[in-house]
Enzyme design. Sequence first.
Site, short mmCIF file in Angstrom:
data_model
loop_
_atom_site.label_atom_id
_atom_site.label_comp_id
_atom_site.label_asym_id
_atom_site.label_seq_id
_atom_site.Cartn_x
_atom_site.Cartn_y
_atom_site.Cartn_z
N TYR A 288 -0.09 15.74 -14.76
CA TYR A 288 -1.16 15.53 -15.86
C TYR A 288 -1.35 13.98 -16.25
CZ TYR A 288 -3.17 16.12 -20.70
OH TYR A 288 -4.09 16.51 -21.90
N LYS B 265 -5.32 12.46 -15.47
CA LYS B 265 -6.05 12.09 -16.61
C LYS B 265 -6.38 10.74 -16.39
CE LYS B 265 -6.60 15.63 -19.62
NZ LYS B 265 -7.64 16.42 -19.52
N1 LIG Z 1 -4.89 18.35 -27.94
C1 LIG Z 1 -4.55 17.28 -27.85
O1 LIG Z 1 -3.77 16.72 -28.49
C2 LIG Z 1 -4.97 16.53 -26.62
C3 LIG Z 1 -4.52 15.33 -26.00
C4 LIG Z 1 -5.12 14.65 -25.10
C5 LIG Z 1 -5.85 15.36 -24.31
N2 LIG Z 1 -6.38 16.71 -24.50
C6 LIG Z 1 -7.20 17.24 -23.58
O2 LIG Z 1 -8.17 17.95 -24.48
C7 LIG Z 1 -8.76 18.97 -23.62
C8 LIG Z 1 -8.61 20.14 -24.61
O3 LIG Z 1 -7.39 20.60 -24.66
P1 LIG Z 1 -6.91 21.46 -26.07
O4 LIG Z 1 -5.89 20.45 -26.40
O5 LIG Z 1 -8.28 21.98 -26.63
O6 LIG Z 1 -6.34 22.69 -25.10
P2 LIG Z 1 -6.35 24.13 -25.36
O7 LIG Z 1 -5.22 24.71 -24.48
O8 LIG Z 1 -6.28 24.56 -26.87
O9 LIG Z 1 -7.39 24.60 -24.66
C9 LIG Z 1 -8.02 24.41 -23.38
C10 LIG Z 1 -8.69 25.63 -23.07
O10 LIG Z 1 -9.31 25.41 -21.53
C11 LIG Z 1 -9.32 26.62 -20.99
N3 LIG Z 1 -9.17 26.39 -19.36
C12 LIG Z 1 -8.07 26.26 -18.93
N4 LIG Z 1 -8.45 26.34 -17.67
C13 LIG Z 1 -9.66 26.17 -17.39
C14 LIG Z 1 -10.52 26.49 -16.28
N5 LIG Z 1 -9.96 26.37 -15.02
N6 LIG Z 1 -11.87 26.88 -16.27
C15 LIG Z 1 -12.38 26.61 -17.62
N7 LIG Z 1 -11.46 26.84 -18.73
C16 LIG Z 1 -10.08 26.62 -18.55
C17 LIG Z 1 -8.25 27.43 -21.64
O11 LIG Z 1 -8.47 28.96 -21.53
C18 LIG Z 1 -8.26 26.95 -23.16
O12 LIG Z 1 -9.21 28.02 -23.88
C19 LIG Z 1 -7.81 19.25 -22.33
O13 LIG Z 1 -8.54 18.65 -21.44
C20 LIG Z 1 -6.64 18.17 -22.97
O14 LIG Z 1 -5.89 18.05 -21.65
C21 LIG Z 1 -5.89 17.43 -25.77
#
Ligand SMILES: NC(=O)c1ccc[n+]([C@@H]2O[C@H](COP(=O)([O-])OP(=O)(O)OC[C@H]3O[C@@H](n4cnc5c(N)ncnc54)[C@H](O)[C@@H]3O)[C@@H](O)[C@H]2O)c1
Length: 295
Positions: free
Chosen positions: A166, A170
């Site tokens: 990851y 990233k």
């Molecule tokens: N939540 C946090 O604190 C946090 C922190 C740092 C980075 N992020 C990043 O933010 C983004 C959103 O994460 P989140 O926390 O909302 O996670 P989440 O798991 O709630 O949502 C992610 C969504 O992406 C979809 N997904 C997965 N693989 C996919 C693909 N191949 N094609 C299309 N859709 C796909 C999933 O079905 C899911 O609905 C991600 O890139 C994550 O790495 C989140």
Amino acid sequence: MGVLDGRVAIVTGAGRGLGREHALLLAAEGARVVVNDVGGASPDNGPAHDVVAEIISAGGQAVANTDSVSDWHGAQRLVETAIREFGDLHVVVNNAGIMRDRTLINMTEEEFDSVVDVNLKGTFAVSRHAAAYWRNQSKLGLAADRAIINTSSAAGLQPGAGQTNYAAAKAGIAAMTQVASKELKRYGVRVNCIAPAARTHLTLSTPGLSERVAEPESETEFDSWHPGNISPLVAFLAAERCALSGHMFRVVGDLIGVYEGWRVVETFENGSRWSVPQIEQALVGVAVEPVAQEA
Ligand SMILES: NC(=O)c1ccc[n+]([C@@H]2O[C@H](COP(=O)([O-])OP(=O)(O)OC[C@H]3O[C@@H](n4cnc5c(N)ncnc54)[C@H](O)[C@@H]3O)[C@@H](O)[C@H]2O)c1
């Protein structure tokens, strides 16, 4: 009047979590939105369709797409969906992401590949197909402000243990943002990146994080882990009036931070090629972390 009136946007991974919040706000600000998410058992239902229904019932415009962002032709279909349904494409929010945490020594090839595939290749694939369309539009003299908003993570910028896959993906997205902002400028494309933190499936399923991101006890308290806190910055970066490009932002709760990348903080020069003992001598003041060996 919204700041995104007339804009057409794609939000990937928008069926849940941060992507869902981005899609709802972009639509509320006037954008027509392609809501992408692979989740669900069939292409005709699932979270992307649910978010589309929410947007439409609130008076907005949206269509669903269930292709995987890491499928090269799927990413192309996603871009084509925006152009076919709404006549243009202005904004790509590369948000889809997955995590498979494991220490380097225990990580499988599949765990490494799948995380790099969705996060890093997925960001590249959608950007690549959008950029090809934007270059054509630019050659036809159809200039417009275009914007890509990528999603990195503090895990990639200040990495800790347990996330080789990851963190690498990233950090790669952060680098890709800077390359793309330089290359795509000539086609009117701005490229920025966010490193968010919020309460979503991703953080709730991470041991040690799930307690930290809990909902506040009183309804009047600011919910600093609400995923909707991230979306206003995304909407701003997506707006035609925004001139920013090549930037990386930390965004959590009410905090917006501006990152500065890797930089050299101390230099040593020798006047000619270093010998190994000279290097040992010169680097004597550089902090050393003791390496503990397990029996
Ligand atoms: N939540 C946090 O604190 C946090 C922190 C740092 C980075 N992020 C990043 O933010 C983004 C959103 O994460 P989140 O926390 O909302 O996670 P989440 O798991 O709630 O949502 C992610 C969504 O992406 C979809 N997904 C997965 N693989 C996919 C693909 N191949 N094609 C299309 N859709 C796909 C999933 O079905 C899911 O609905 C991600 O890139 C994550 O790495 C989140």
